[in-house]
Design an enzyme around this catalytic site. Structure first.
Site, PDB file in Angstrom:
ATOM      1  N   GLY A   8       0.863  -1.176   0.000  1.00  0.00           N
ATOM      2  CA  GLY A   8       0.000   0.000   0.000  1.00  0.00           C
ATOM      3  C   GLY A   8       0.895   1.220   0.000  1.00  0.00           C
ATOM      4  O   GLY A   8       1.085   1.871   1.030  1.00  0.00           O
ATOM      5  N   GLY A  13       1.130   4.593   3.878  1.00  0.00           N
ATOM      6  CA  GLY A  13       2.190   3.614   3.597  1.00  0.00           C
ATOM      7  C   GLY A  13       3.430   4.313   3.056  1.00  0.00           C
ATOM      8  O   GLY A  13       4.563   4.013   3.455  1.00  0.00           O
ATOM      9  N   ASN A 104      -8.041   2.125   9.411  1.00  0.00           N
ATOM     10  CA  ASN A 104      -8.974   2.843  10.273  1.00  0.00           C
ATOM     11  C   ASN A 104     -10.212   1.966  10.502  1.00  0.00           C
ATOM     12  O   ASN A 104     -10.485   1.049   9.729  1.00  0.00           O
ATOM     13  CB  ASN A 104      -9.385   4.144   9.572  1.00  0.00           C
ATOM     14  CG  ASN A 104      -9.895   5.172  10.552  1.00  0.00           C
ATOM     15  OD1 ASN A 104      -9.726   5.041  11.770  1.00  0.00           O
ATOM     16  ND2 ASN A 104     -10.528   6.201  10.037  1.00  0.00           N
ATOM     17  N   ALA A 130      -1.891  12.412   5.768  1.00  0.00           N
ATOM     18  CA  ALA A 130      -1.099  12.448   4.535  1.00  0.00           C
ATOM     19  C   ALA A 130      -2.039  12.286   3.349  1.00  0.00           C
ATOM     20  O   ALA A 130      -3.119  11.707   3.478  1.00  0.00           O
ATOM     21  CB  ALA A 130      -0.060  11.327   4.538  1.00  0.00           C
ATOM     22  N   ARG A 132      -1.998  12.018  -1.306  1.00  0.00           N
ATOM     23  CA  ARG A 132      -1.179  11.883  -2.518  1.00  0.00           C
ATOM     24  C   ARG A 132      -1.449  13.062  -3.433  1.00  0.00           C
ATOM     25  O   ARG A 132      -2.609  13.392  -3.669  1.00  0.00           O
ATOM     26  CB  ARG A 132      -1.531  10.583  -3.244  1.00  0.00           C
ATOM     27  CG  ARG A 132      -1.046   9.368  -2.497  1.00  0.00           C
ATOM     28  CD  ARG A 132      -1.426   8.100  -3.195  1.00  0.00           C
ATOM     29  NE  ARG A 132      -2.812   7.732  -2.921  1.00  0.00           N
ATOM     30  CZ  ARG A 132      -3.458   6.782  -3.569  1.00  0.00           C
ATOM     31  NH1 ARG A 132      -2.872   6.129  -4.549  1.00  0.00           N
ATOM     32  NH2 ARG A 132      -4.705   6.495  -3.264  1.00  0.00           N
ATOM     33  N   LYS A 183     -11.713   6.070  18.231  1.00  0.00           N
ATOM     34  CA  LYS A 183     -11.562   6.763  16.940  1.00  0.00           C
ATOM     35  C   LYS A 183     -12.763   6.445  16.051  1.00  0.00           C
ATOM     36  O   LYS A 183     -13.293   7.325  15.365  1.00  0.00           O
ATOM     37  CB  LYS A 183     -10.245   6.337  16.275  1.00  0.00           C
ATOM     38  CG  LYS A 183     -10.011   6.924  14.898  1.00  0.00           C
ATOM     39  CD  LYS A 183      -8.853   7.884  14.873  1.00  0.00           C
ATOM     40  CE  LYS A 183      -8.743   8.713  13.613  1.00  0.00           C
ATOM     41  NZ  LYS A 183      -8.492   7.930  12.399  1.00  0.00           N
ATOM     42  N   ASN A 191     -18.042  12.167  10.618  1.00  0.00           N
ATOM     43  CA  ASN A 191     -17.854  12.024   9.164  1.00  0.00           C
ATOM     44  C   ASN A 191     -19.150  11.903   8.351  1.00  0.00           C
ATOM     45  O   ASN A 191     -19.321  12.638   7.368  1.00  0.00           O
ATOM     46  CB  ASN A 191     -16.909  10.856   8.871  1.00  0.00           C
ATOM     47  CG  ASN A 191     -15.515  11.079   9.449  1.00  0.00           C
ATOM     48  OD1 ASN A 191     -15.305  11.984  10.235  1.00  0.00           O
ATOM     49  ND2 ASN A 191     -14.559  10.250   9.069  1.00  0.00           N
ATOM     50  N   SER A 251     -12.329  13.029   6.363  1.00  0.00           N
ATOM     51  CA  SER A 251     -11.784  12.116   5.347  1.00  0.00           C
ATOM     52  C   SER A 251     -12.911  11.533   4.491  1.00  0.00           C
ATOM     53  O   SER A 251     -12.749  11.341   3.282  1.00  0.00           O
ATOM     54  CB  SER A 251     -10.979  11.010   6.010  1.00  0.00           C
ATOM     55  OG  SER A 251     -11.767  10.345   6.969  1.00  0.00           O
ATOM     56  N   GLU A 263     -14.873   4.163   3.762  1.00  0.00           N
ATOM     57  CA  GLU A 263     -14.655   3.015   4.647  1.00  0.00           C
ATOM     58  C   GLU A 263     -15.848   2.826   5.578  1.00  0.00           C
ATOM     59  O   GLU A 263     -15.711   2.281   6.679  1.00  0.00           O
ATOM     60  CB  GLU A 263     -13.352   3.213   5.435  1.00  0.00           C
ATOM     61  CG  GLU A 263     -12.119   3.190   4.535  1.00  0.00           C
ATOM     62  CD  GLU A 263     -10.804   3.306   5.293  1.00  0.00           C
ATOM     63  OE1 GLU A 263      -9.951   2.409   5.183  1.00  0.00           O
ATOM     64  OE2 GLU A 263     -10.623   4.325   5.986  1.00  0.00           O
TER      65      GLU A 263
HETATM   66  P1  NAD Z   1      -4.425   5.295   0.090  1.00  0.00           P
HETATM   67  O1  NAD Z   1      -5.590   5.010  -0.775  1.00  0.00           O
HETATM   68  O2  NAD Z   1      -3.712   6.599  -0.055  1.00  0.00           O
HETATM   69  O3  NAD Z   1      -3.341   4.158  -0.084  1.00  0.00           O
HETATM   70  C1  NAD Z   1      -3.670   2.804  -0.135  1.00  0.00           C
HETATM   71  C2  NAD Z   1      -2.766   2.142  -1.159  1.00  0.00           C
HETATM   72  O4  NAD Z   1      -2.945   0.740  -1.088  1.00  0.00           O
HETATM   73  C3  NAD Z   1      -3.070   2.553  -2.602  1.00  0.00           C
HETATM   74  O5  NAD Z   1      -1.872   2.978  -3.214  1.00  0.00           O
HETATM   75  C4  NAD Z   1      -3.571   1.255  -3.239  1.00  0.00           C
HETATM   76  O6  NAD Z   1      -3.260   1.145  -4.604  1.00  0.00           O
HETATM   77  C5  NAD Z   1      -2.818   0.231  -2.403  1.00  0.00           C
HETATM   78  N1  NAD Z   1      -3.367  -1.130  -2.473  1.00  0.00           N
HETATM   79  C6  NAD Z   1      -4.641  -1.545  -2.224  1.00  0.00           C
HETATM   80  N2  NAD Z   1      -4.732  -2.874  -2.398  1.00  0.00           N
HETATM   81  C7  NAD Z   1      -3.503  -3.305  -2.768  1.00  0.00           C
HETATM   82  C8  NAD Z   1      -2.961  -4.581  -3.118  1.00  0.00           C
HETATM   83  N3  NAD Z   1      -3.709  -5.682  -3.099  1.00  0.00           N
HETATM   84  N4  NAD Z   1      -1.655  -4.648  -3.470  1.00  0.00           N
HETATM   85  C9  NAD Z   1      -0.870  -3.550  -3.483  1.00  0.00           C
HETATM   86  N5  NAD Z   1      -1.328  -2.306  -3.170  1.00  0.00           N
HETATM   87  C10 NAD Z   1      -2.626  -2.204  -2.815  1.00  0.00           C
HETATM   88  O7  NAD Z   1      -4.928   5.092   1.595  1.00  0.00           O
HETATM   89  P2  NAD Z   1      -4.441   5.823   2.924  1.00  0.00           P
HETATM   90  O8  NAD Z   1      -5.038   7.180   2.995  1.00  0.00           O
HETATM   91  O9  NAD Z   1      -2.966   5.676   3.080  1.00  0.00           O
HETATM   92  O10 NAD Z   1      -5.208   4.954   4.012  1.00  0.00           O
HETATM   93  C11 NAD Z   1      -4.746   3.694   4.469  1.00  0.00           C
HETATM   94  C12 NAD Z   1      -5.464   3.428   5.795  1.00  0.00           C
HETATM   95  O11 NAD Z   1      -4.977   4.386   6.757  1.00  0.00           O
HETATM   96  C13 NAD Z   1      -6.984   3.647   5.720  1.00  0.00           C
HETATM   97  O12 NAD Z   1      -7.659   2.716   6.521  1.00  0.00           O
HETATM   98  C14 NAD Z   1      -7.177   5.054   6.272  1.00  0.00           C
HETATM   99  O13 NAD Z   1      -8.438   5.278   6.867  1.00  0.00           O
HETATM  100  C15 NAD Z   1      -6.078   5.087   7.332  1.00  0.00           C
HETATM  101  N6  NAD Z   1      -5.652   6.457   7.671  1.00  0.00           N
HETATM  102  C16 NAD Z   1      -5.267   7.323   6.691  1.00  0.00           C
HETATM  103  C17 NAD Z   1      -4.850   8.603   7.044  1.00  0.00           C
HETATM  104  C18 NAD Z   1      -4.391   9.585   6.003  1.00  0.00           C
HETATM  105  O14 NAD Z   1      -4.148  10.744   6.362  1.00  0.00           O
HETATM  106  N7  NAD Z   1      -4.230   9.217   4.750  1.00  0.00           N
HETATM  107  C19 NAD Z   1      -4.865   8.992   8.394  1.00  0.00           C
HETATM  108  C20 NAD Z   1      -5.266   8.079   9.374  1.00  0.00           C
HETATM  109  C21 NAD Z   1      -5.665   6.799   8.998  1.00  0.00           C
HETATM  110  O1  KPL Z   2     -10.388  11.386  11.729  1.00  0.00           O
HETATM  111  C1  KPL Z   2     -11.118  12.233  11.238  1.00  0.00           C
HETATM  112  C2  KPL Z   2     -11.508  12.076   9.812  1.00  0.00           C
HETATM  113  O2  KPL Z   2     -11.772  13.060   9.127  1.00  0.00           O
HETATM  114  O3  KPL Z   2     -11.519  10.912   9.374  1.00  0.00           O
HETATM  115  C3  KPL Z   2     -11.636  13.354  12.110  1.00  0.00           C
HETATM  116  C4  KPL Z   2     -10.875  14.622  11.830  1.00  0.00           C
HETATM  117  C5  KPL Z   2     -11.444  12.987  13.573  1.00  0.00           C
HETATM  118  C6  KPL Z   2     -13.097  13.591  11.894  1.00  0.00           C
HETATM  119  O4  KPL Z   2     -13.842  12.476  12.273  1.00  0.00           O
END
Ligand code: NAD
Ligand code: KPL
Length: 304
Positions: A8, A13, A104, A130, A132, A183, A191, A251, A263
């Site tokens: 990922g 990631g 999450n 984070a 992209r 969370k 959300n 999100s 999600e």
């Molecule tokens: P994202 O969509 O940016 O990245 C996920 C990656 O996984 C993608 O590049 C996708 O192509 C890859 N992927 C999916 N299946 C795959 C497979 N079988 N083989 C290879 N690659 C594969 O997602 P994200 O935002 O990084 O979120 C990941 C988790 O983290 C989620 O559950 C999200 O809720 C949680 N999260 C994200 C953030 C954030 O700020 N982005 C913050 C807190 C929690």
């Molecule tokens: O985690 C969050 C999200 O946007 O997914 C917050 C900022 C806590 C709102 O639920």
């Protein structure tokens, strides 16, 4: 020293992989297929944008089916992709492999752990931010913290030192399920409403009764599920988060605005599945899920 395999290479990631590699730790990305690998090689690595500065990290990459045995894995895909992604790696996992699950919500962790009975699954809950902004480019958008834990395990594993070396803010939690439930509850209270009212988090100040009613039912659910700590002062924290992130879109709002799958199945869906298992009737949460599903269906997005 065990290699950090990262499946990922998306937002979180990528953020983890770049920081681990920058600290001199061995990292390998697992990309979906040969086509993705070709695109990655063409750009020369993963770019991390931090405080406006971009740095390129030429981290080696491979596909799921090639490469050496995996002893440590960061699974950093979305919750709805986690089980399938993990299952694909079964033939490569060494016995006792450590797997950090960065999803999450709840539900996906149990599904992955059931698929990988010989692995040591570590659950994580992160408030880092984070996104992209291009192919294999990750922007570090919000400082935060990551809790890690294995339900019932008080002692942190020694490999957590790698996260300290990489400057990844983290701590071990002896009660990771409480962190994940808390969370989940925050996300359920905020959300979906931001999607339905099409507003920033701060816009929910206009809907105080709706927010209060959801918090009330979420606290009831948490207590019934044995998560008393996660239920404590939930409403106050939800109001604090709404104020503290007033200018942000949640999100889920961002996912819907960008036509991406949410999600929801691992947030509100998991909450209501748990309520049903416990014989609880939570009309406000049920109505919220129904409205959200109608909204998502209207936009051609999955409802699970
Ligand atoms: P994202 O969509 O940016 O990245 C996920 C990656 O996984 C993608 O590049 C996708 O192509 C890859 N992927 C999916 N299946 C795959 C497979 N079988 N083989 C290879 N690659 C594969 O997602 P994200 O935002 O990084 O979120 C990941 C988790 O983290 C989620 O559950 C999200 O809720 C949680 N999260 C994200 C953030 C954030 O700020 N982005 C913050 C807190 C929690
Ligand atoms: O985690 C969050 C999200 O946007 O997914 C917050 C900022 C806590 C709102 O639920």
């Amino acid at each position: 020293m065990n290699i950090w395999h990262v499946l990922g290479a998306g937002s979180l990631g990528g953020l983890w992989a770049a920081r681990l590699a920058r600290a001199g730790l061995p990292v390998r990305l697992i990309l979906r297929d040969q086509a993705r690998l070709g695109q990655y090689r063409a750009v020369g690595g993963l770019t991390l944008v931090e405080d406006g500065l971009a740095s390129l990290h030429p981290i080696p990459a491979e596909t799921p089916h090639t490469g050496i045995p995996i002893r440590r894995l960061l699974l950093a895909c979305k919750a709805y992709d986690a089980e399938e992604a993990a299952a694909e790696l079964v033939p490569r996992l060494a016995p006792g492999a450590e797997i950090v699950l960065l999803q999450n919500g709840l539900g996906s962790q149990e599904a992955v752990a059931a698929r990988l009975p010989r692995a040591q699954c570590v659950f994580a809950s992160s408030t880092e931010g984070a996104f992209r902004d291009g192919a294999f480019r990750v922007v570090y958008a919000g400082r935060g913290h990551t809790w890690l834990g294995v339900p019932g395990e008080r002692r942190a594993p020694a490999w957590l030192n790698d996260l300290s070396a990489a400057g990844i803010p983290h701590a071990w939690s002896a009660d990771i399920l409480a962190k994940l439930w808390r969370k989940l509850a925050l996300n359920c209270a905020i959300n979906p409403l931001t999607v339905l009212h099409d507003c920033r988090n701060g816009g929910l100040r206009d809907w105080p009764d709706e927010v209060a009613g959801l918090c009330d039912e979420l606290a009831t659910l948490l207590r019934a599920a044995g998560q008393d700590e996660a239920a404590t002062d939930l409403h106050q924290e939800v109001l604090r988060v709404i104020d503290g992130t007033a200018a942000n879109y949640s999100s889920m709002h961002q996912d819907v605005a960008n036509g991406r799958r949410t999600e929801i199945g691992y947030l509100l869906g998991h909450a209501l599945a748990t309520a049903e298992r416990l014989g609880l009737h939570l009309p406000r949460l049920e109505h919220l899920l129904q409205r959200l599903r109608e909204y998502l269906t209207g936009r051609g997005l999955p409802v699970t």
